[in-house]
Design a protein around this motif. Structure first.
Motif, PDB file in Angstrom:
ATOM      1  N   ARG A 231      -2.747  -5.419  -6.696  1.00 19.91           N
ATOM      2  CA  ARG A 231      -4.174  -5.679  -5.192  1.00 19.91           C
ATOM      3  C   ARG A 231      -4.242  -5.134  -4.279  1.00 19.91           C
ATOM      4  N   LEU A 232      -5.268  -5.110  -3.784  1.00 20.00           N
ATOM      5  CA  LEU A 232      -5.424  -4.180  -2.846  1.00 20.00           C
ATOM      6  C   LEU A 232      -5.264  -4.888  -1.818  1.00 20.00           C
ATOM      7  N   ILE A 233      -4.376  -3.415  -0.561  1.00 22.01           N
ATOM      8  CA  ILE A 233      -3.732  -4.124   0.773  1.00 22.01           C
ATOM      9  C   ILE A 233      -4.024  -3.732   1.744  1.00 22.01           C
ATOM     10  N   GLU A 234      -4.046  -2.918   1.676  1.00 22.67           N
ATOM     11  CA  GLU A 234      -4.592  -1.381   2.547  1.00 22.67           C
ATOM     12  C   GLU A 234      -4.696  -0.715   2.372  1.00 22.67           C
ATOM     13  N   SER A 235      -6.590  -0.173   3.328  1.00 19.05           N
ATOM     14  CA  SER A 235      -7.801   1.156   2.464  1.00 19.05           C
ATOM     15  C   SER A 235      -7.793   1.681   3.954  1.00 19.05           C
ATOM     16  N   THR A 236      -7.837   2.907   3.384  1.00 20.61           N
ATOM     17  CA  THR A 236      -8.229   3.972   4.691  1.00 20.61           C
ATOM     18  C   THR A 236      -9.162   4.784   3.971  1.00 20.61           C
ATOM     19  N   LEU A 237     -10.165   5.887   4.316  1.00 21.93           N
ATOM     20  CA  LEU A 237     -10.894   7.121   3.487  1.00 21.93           C
ATOM     21  C   LEU A 237      -9.429   8.381   2.813  1.00 21.93           C
ATOM     22  N   LYS A 240      -4.797   4.593  -0.619  1.00 23.63           N
ATOM     23  CA  LYS A 240      -5.249   3.096  -0.843  1.00 23.63           C
ATOM     24  C   LYS A 240      -4.057   2.257  -0.617  1.00 23.63           C
ATOM     25  N   ARG A 241      -3.790   1.230  -0.685  1.00 26.18           N
ATOM     26  CA  ARG A 241      -2.406   0.172  -0.268  1.00 26.18           C
ATOM     27  C   ARG A 241      -2.159  -0.515  -1.491  1.00 26.18           C
ATOM     28  N   PHE A 242      -1.568  -0.482  -2.997  1.00 29.19           N
ATOM     29  CA  PHE A 242      -1.699  -1.660  -3.602  1.00 29.19           C
ATOM     30  C   PHE A 242      -0.343  -2.771  -3.787  1.00 29.19           C
ATOM     31  N   GLN A 243       0.084  -3.609  -3.823  1.00 29.66           N
ATOM     32  CA  GLN A 243       0.926  -4.548  -3.907  1.00 29.66           C
ATOM     33  C   GLN A 243       1.050  -5.351  -5.934  1.00 29.66           C
ATOM     34  N   LEU A 244       1.809  -5.023  -5.775  1.00 32.84           N
ATOM     35  CA  LEU A 244       1.301  -6.094  -7.975  1.00 32.84           C
ATOM     36  C   LEU A 244       1.397  -7.086  -7.449  1.00 32.84           C
ATOM     37  N   GLY A 245       1.197  -8.195  -8.200  1.00 35.96           N
ATOM     38  CA  GLY A 245       1.078  -8.950  -8.360  1.00 35.96           C
ATOM     39  C   GLY A 245       1.254 -10.309  -9.328  1.00 35.96           C
ATOM     40  N   VAL A 246       2.368 -10.629  -9.974  1.00 34.93           N
ATOM     41  CA  VAL A 246       2.099 -11.182 -11.478  1.00 34.93           C
ATOM     42  C   VAL A 246       2.182 -12.499 -11.294  1.00 34.93           C
TER      43      VAL A 246
END
Length: 299
Positions: A231-237, A240-246
């Protein structure tokens, strides 16, 4: 509801299964939660109370979901580690690597002081179950698998954990100790042909986090998997940071490991490093142990 004939009540856990023998069973203990994890210290205390000679080679830090990765491109470093309290005299090494590293270095190099080599490798007790597809991700299972690669029998131990159930190490440790010590005794007394066959498999035991499990059940690795997604939790140009959800997707046959665990059975599965190996031959060899120590009848 009538209990099916292949499922039986728990036998009384043993406390000193090997205490009458002159040759102590040698056990290498590892995990993927790290050398200071509660599950490792609890089973270590119980195994030593059962008169086993236990040494520790475990990760310096949390290594969950590392699967069978190894340290290849830099030296593997191990530091002597003093465990706490009554365990301070146990020879223990804190390995800056993966669970598979911990077992490989213990079995192939001069890690321990007196060229000590184990009769059995135990991985756990893991915080969280390892069934279905999780077996492929698990560092706990990989440590046991690494032992089998080197023809050393192994047992992986995992304790169910969920939002609804807190970790119940006390009851799990009793039953895990019974499994490990009785299996070690069975291997010690087995004919060479049986011991050689079982050295190529590893047992995967998963314990429900309840005070009174329904019993032991011989299972197969099921098809239960995770509907995992990032899941995308933070985005800049630039980043991008993602968190795994299950979320769990149950897809087990009647004799699947996850289904048994969710129904409060202790699940025991025989795994092999060779997909072409006939596991049924190993189960035939294990039949007396499963019958006498776990009250499981192999059909």
């Amino acid at each position: 509801k009538k209990t099916p004939p292949t499922m039986h009540r728990l036998p009384s856990p043993v406390s000193r299964f090997l205490s009458s023998t002159t040759d102590r069973i040698r056990i290498l203990l590892t995990n993927d939660d790290g050398i200071e994890a509660e599950g490792l210290s609890r089973v270590l205390v119980a195994l030593r109370r059962g008169n086993a000679d236990v040494r520790v080679s475990a990760p310096a830090e949390q290594q969950s979901a590392q699967s069978h990765s190894l340290t290849l491109h830099e030296p593997l470093i191990a530091h002597r580690h003093q465990l706490r309290g009554r365990l301070r005299n146990v020879e223990a090494w804190r390995v800056h690597g993966t669970p598979a590293d911990c077992v490989k270095v213990a079995l192939t190099a001069q890690l321990f002081d007196d060229a000590w080599r184990p009769d059995l490798v135990v991985s756990g007790i893991n915080s969280g179950s390892n069934t279905g597809a999780n077996i492929h991700y698990s560092g706990t299972i990989a440590a046991a698998r690494e032992a089998a690669i080197h023809c050393v029998p192994a047992v992986a131990l995992s304790l169910q954990h969920s939002r609804e159930r807190l970790l119940n190490y006390a009851h799990c440790t009793e039953n895990a100790t019974h499994l490990v010590l009785s299996y070690a005794g069975f291997l010690r007394d087995a004919p060479p042909s049986t011991a050689e066959l079982l050295a190529r498999i590893h047992l995967n035991a998963n314990f429900p986090s309840v005070a009174q499990p329904r019993g032991w059940r011989l299972t197969k690795q099921g098809m239960t998997t995770w509907l995992d997604h990032y899941r995308l939790i933070e985005s800049t140009l630039a980043e991008k940071r993602f968190q795994l959800g299950v979320a769990l997707k149950l897809n087990d046959p009647e004799d699947g490991d996850t289904a048994a665990l969710l129904d409060d059975w202790i699940s025991v599965t025989a795994l092999t490093i060779n997909p072409h190996q006939d596991v049924n031959k190993a189960l035939d060899a294990l039949a007396p142990f499963l019958r006498d120590q776990l009250n499981i009848q192999v059909e």
